[in-house]
Design a protein around this motif. Structure first.
Motif, PDB file in Angstrom:
ATOM      1  N   GLU A   1       0.832  -1.207   0.000  1.00  0.00           N
ATOM      2  CA  GLU A   1       0.000   0.000   0.000  1.00  0.00           C
ATOM      3  C   GLU A   1       0.870   1.263   0.000  1.00  0.00           C
ATOM      4  O   GLU A   1       0.846   2.067   0.951  1.00  0.00           O
ATOM      5  CB  GLU A   1      -0.927   0.003   1.222  1.00  0.00           C
TER       6      GLU A   1
ATOM      7  N   THR B   1       0.793   4.187  -1.324  1.00  0.00           N
ATOM      8  CA  THR B   1       0.238   5.541  -1.296  1.00  0.00           C
ATOM      9  C   THR B   1      -0.739   5.774  -0.144  1.00  0.00           C
ATOM     10  O   THR B   1      -1.352   6.843  -0.067  1.00  0.00           O
ATOM     11  CB  THR B   1      -0.476   5.856  -2.626  1.00  0.00           C
ATOM     12  N   THR B   2      -0.875   4.804   0.759  1.00  0.00           N
ATOM     13  CA  THR B   2      -1.785   4.975   1.895  1.00  0.00           C
ATOM     14  C   THR B   2      -1.406   6.196   2.728  1.00  0.00           C
ATOM     15  O   THR B   2      -0.244   6.402   3.067  1.00  0.00           O
ATOM     16  CB  THR B   2      -1.758   3.721   2.789  1.00  0.00           C
TER      17      THR B   2
ATOM     18  N   PRO C   1      -3.511  12.910  -3.181  1.00  0.00           N
ATOM     19  CA  PRO C   1      -3.357  12.414  -4.556  1.00  0.00           C
ATOM     20  C   PRO C   1      -2.083  12.873  -5.259  1.00  0.00           C
ATOM     21  O   PRO C   1      -1.467  12.097  -6.006  1.00  0.00           O
ATOM     22  CB  PRO C   1      -4.605  12.959  -5.265  1.00  0.00           C
TER      23      PRO C   1
ATOM     24  N   GLY D   1       0.822  11.047  -3.677  1.00  0.00           N
ATOM     25  CA  GLY D   1       0.727   9.654  -4.104  1.00  0.00           C
ATOM     26  C   GLY D   1       1.298   9.457  -5.489  1.00  0.00           C
ATOM     27  O   GLY D   1       2.022   8.489  -5.756  1.00  0.00           O
TER      28      GLY D   1
ATOM     29  N   THR E   1      -2.219  -2.958  -3.364  1.00  0.00           N
ATOM     30  CA  THR E   1      -2.805  -1.626  -3.212  1.00  0.00           C
ATOM     31  C   THR E   1      -4.312  -1.660  -3.389  1.00  0.00           C
ATOM     32  O   THR E   1      -4.857  -2.543  -4.055  1.00  0.00           O
ATOM     33  CB  THR E   1      -2.184  -0.638  -4.226  1.00  0.00           C
ATOM     34  N   HIS E   2      -4.980  -0.664  -2.763  1.00  0.00           N
ATOM     35  CA  HIS E   2      -6.400  -0.419  -2.997  1.00  0.00           C
ATOM     36  C   HIS E   2      -6.585   0.742  -3.966  1.00  0.00           C
ATOM     37  O   HIS E   2      -7.702   1.034  -4.389  1.00  0.00           O
ATOM     38  CB  HIS E   2      -7.106  -0.060  -1.684  1.00  0.00           C
ATOM     39  N   ASP E   3      -5.500   1.433  -4.282  1.00  0.00           N
ATOM     40  CA  ASP E   3      -5.545   2.661  -5.068  1.00  0.00           C
ATOM     41  C   ASP E   3      -5.435   2.308  -6.552  1.00  0.00           C
ATOM     42  O   ASP E   3      -4.368   1.934  -7.035  1.00  0.00           O
ATOM     43  CB  ASP E   3      -4.392   3.566  -4.629  1.00  0.00           C
TER      44      ASP E   3
ATOM     45  N   SER F   1      -2.953   4.384  -8.560  1.00  0.00           N
ATOM     46  CA  SER F   1      -1.592   3.938  -8.252  1.00  0.00           C
ATOM     47  C   SER F   1      -1.289   2.621  -8.955  1.00  0.00           C
ATOM     48  O   SER F   1      -0.201   2.440  -9.523  1.00  0.00           O
ATOM     49  CB  SER F   1      -1.426   3.769  -6.741  1.00  0.00           C
TER      50      SER F   1
END
Length: 270
Positions: A182, A184-185, A189, A192, A214-216, A219
């Protein structure tokens, strides 16, 4: 049967050995089956992004490859060698080839920035303190941080700077495999996107193989060459990262677009 690719002399081409190959990887915690026969190939010098819902097993998958968790069954091959069959010393040698960027940076508060960056070099006695400090300053520059940052403490850094320092630590020993949990957690934005750009630059500079969870979705598309989704302990889709938003798989599409309605929600209602 698919035709084999052949070189100019007409002989069959030899398939490239994946940098990382997982087969039948299984892990259970009590009654909960987290990984249910994971099969995944990551080719050398490529970036694989693994997505999936919370609790889907993404972090467990990384920890199994890193050797922090022992799987119940299956194989983990690196350069064609099953690391689960290696002795302790040989496994440690494999781990030393891996750099890791943890989700929250995981910097050591009691060490100045330069010692955080050079921690692996110092712990493995690969460099003197003077050499390690010089290497830390060099790597900090690669992630856009001035030499003066090396003398600061982690608590004096912003979230974005802490991520940069953690990235510098991950690449300081020039690993040929990089893991990103993760990345960029907790970042806005713009920051990130900056971190993702640095990750791409560092991976290319080192010629490393990378695996990120990741969840992004922005990203994932920025840093991944390929992507895979874990659902119910299995890889249910794999393809180019550019196809994440238009995969043709209803589960993947619901997840990547953040839709309330779809097969994942129907399963949760049972």
């Amino acid at each position: 049967m698919r035709d084999e690719a052949r070189p100019a002399n007409g002989s069959p081409a030899i398939a490239a050995v994946p940098k990382i190959r997982l087969r039948g990887l299984t892990k259970r915690f009590g009654d909960k089956l987290v990984l249910d026969g994971i099969d995944l190939d990551v080719m050398a010098r490529t970036s694989m992004v693994v997505i999936g819902g919370s609790g889907s097993g993404k972090s467990v998958l990384l920890k199994c490859i890193l050797g922090l968790i022992e799987p119940d069954a299956g194989s983990i091959e690196i350069d064609g060698q099953d690391v689960l069959k290696l002795d302790r010393e040989a496994r440690e040698a494999v781990r030393n080839r891996i750099g890791m960027l943890f989700q929250n940076g995981a910097l050591f508060d009691s060490l100045p920035v330069w010692e955080n960056v050079a921690f692996g070099l110092l712990a493995r006695h690969k460099a003197s303190r003077a050499e390690a400090r010089a290497r830390a300053i060099e790597v900090l520059a690669q992630v856009g941080l001035a030499a003066s940052v090396g003398d600061l403490w982690p608590a004096e850094l912003s979230g974005g700077m802490q991520k940069r320092v953690a990235l510098a630590r991950a690449i300081a020993a020039q690993p040929d495999i990089l893991f990103f949990d993760e990345p960029t957690t907790g970042l806005d934005p713009i920051m990130g996107a900056v971190i993702d750009g640095l990750i791409v630059d560092c991976v290319k500079r080192l010629g490393s193989t990378a695996v990120a969870i990741t969840h992004d979705m922005a990203s994932a598309r920025r840093i991944g060459d390929r992507a895979a989704m874990i659902h119910k302990g299995r890889i249910i889709w794999e393809g180019p990262a550019t196809a994440l938003m238009d995969s043709g798989n209803p589960v993947v599409d619901q997840f990547t677009h953040g839709r309330r309605e779809g097969p994942i929600q129907m399963e949760l209602r049972r």
